[in-house]
Write an enzyme that holds these catalytic residues in place. Sequence first.
Site, PDB file in Angstrom:
ATOM      1  N   LYS A 170       0.999  -1.409   0.052  1.00 15.63           N
ATOM      2  CA  LYS A 170      -0.101   0.084  -0.035  1.00 15.63           C
ATOM      3  C   LYS A 170       0.828   1.168   0.056  1.00 15.63           C
ATOM      4  O   LYS A 170       0.547   2.352  -0.522  1.00 15.63           O
ATOM      5  CB  LYS A 170      -0.942  -0.027   1.278  1.00 15.63           C
ATOM      6  CG  LYS A 170      -0.354   0.009   2.609  1.00 15.63           C
ATOM      7  CD  LYS A 170      -0.218   1.535   3.083  1.00 15.63           C
ATOM      8  CE  LYS A 170       0.446   1.610   4.267  1.00 15.63           C
ATOM      9  NZ  LYS A 170       0.783   2.961   4.967  1.00 15.63           N
ATOM     10  N   ASN A 179       4.096   8.841   2.133  1.00 20.08           N
ATOM     11  CA  ASN A 179       4.200   8.287   0.683  1.00 20.08           C
ATOM     12  C   ASN A 179       3.366   8.909  -0.457  1.00 20.08           C
ATOM     13  O   ASN A 179       3.991   9.240  -1.428  1.00 20.08           O
ATOM     14  CB  ASN A 179       3.832   6.897   0.830  1.00 20.08           C
ATOM     15  CG  ASN A 179       4.525   6.038   1.570  1.00 20.08           C
ATOM     16  OD1 ASN A 179       5.929   5.540   1.431  1.00 20.08           O
ATOM     17  ND2 ASN A 179       4.146   5.733   2.916  1.00 20.08           N
ATOM     18  N   THR A 230      -3.905   5.731   2.786  1.00 16.20           N
ATOM     19  CA  THR A 230      -2.785   6.486   2.434  1.00 16.20           C
ATOM     20  C   THR A 230      -2.697   6.959   0.990  1.00 16.20           C
ATOM     21  O   THR A 230      -1.978   7.549   0.449  1.00 16.20           O
ATOM     22  CB  THR A 230      -1.602   5.368   2.615  1.00 16.20           C
ATOM     23  OG1 THR A 230      -1.908   4.130   1.897  1.00 16.20           O
ATOM     24  CG2 THR A 230      -1.474   5.151   3.779  1.00 16.20           C
TER      25      THR A 230
END
Length: 330
Positions: free
Chosen positions: A188, A253, A245
């Site tokens: 992820k 990220n 995310t």
Amino acid sequence: MTSYENFGIVGGGAWGTALAQLLAAEGAPVRLWAREAEVVAAINAEHRNPLFLPGAALSPSLAATADLAELGDRNALLVVVPVPYLRAVLAELPASDAPLIFCSKGMEAESFAFPIDIARAIFPQRPLAVLSGPTFANEVAAGLPTAITLAAADPALAEALARALARPHFRPYVSTDMIGAEIGGAVKNILAIACGIVDGAGLGLNARAALISRGFAEMTRFGLARGAEAETLAGLAGLGDLVLTCTSSNSRNFALGQGLGRGTSAAALMADRRTVAEGAFSAPVVAAAARAQGIDMPITDAVARLVAGETHVADAVQALLSRPLRPEGR
């Protein structure tokens, strides 16, 4: 059945500090190890960690140390060390049979090993678990509602640890699929970089939704090939963490991807950061592991090449869009 009440935290970054605060918030004695002297000093003297978790007020019952030996009396350890440094830190842990609960996300470059694989090589008999799911450190430290996966091969261990970690606002769901929880967490982060690139390059919400969906297909292919369970990958540690995310610049990220999408080099973006965007380290490792097993992961491969500076955003997007048409399930 063992009751786990005496927690130690190995790692004083944002997530380690947030977990320590979660456990210490009601006055329980928690000990946190950090390598950075300034983190140890700030936690002990000021009850805060301005380097990695600024703005969070920490409980006086949370004590920090720079000596791993001081965790020897803890009956469970949450390990929150970036994977590139994990093997070295584990080798320095004091001898104990306390369970190790891994909260780091990624694969070791040299071995394609996940944290639990590294731990098994060093501690063949020690109980192991994985804690992974959709969590921003600042929200956990602030006591906002959170659900997460707690996985251990021994169901009784998973249930005991989940009871010990649970708080009114922090709800662990138990699983026996440690590899699925670790794969979800590693992949992820890579896909969050890709979604950040889409956002930074102004490619639109349609593109981001498509990327999340096709990225989840990559995660599932990789996970099933390595023995993960589909239910885990579709749960909190997989799809849940992926959605979080891939949709917020609060993700390190995603923010790294935004910078790449705007034309800044990965080297420049990462040189300016104290905190780690794990996906930048995981992308080339997962891409190489997938190639070695013949697993098709074009988005992961594109992110790996972008982080390495081997291609440009426009070229990577064009390469993905020009792939042969195929049934959606592939």
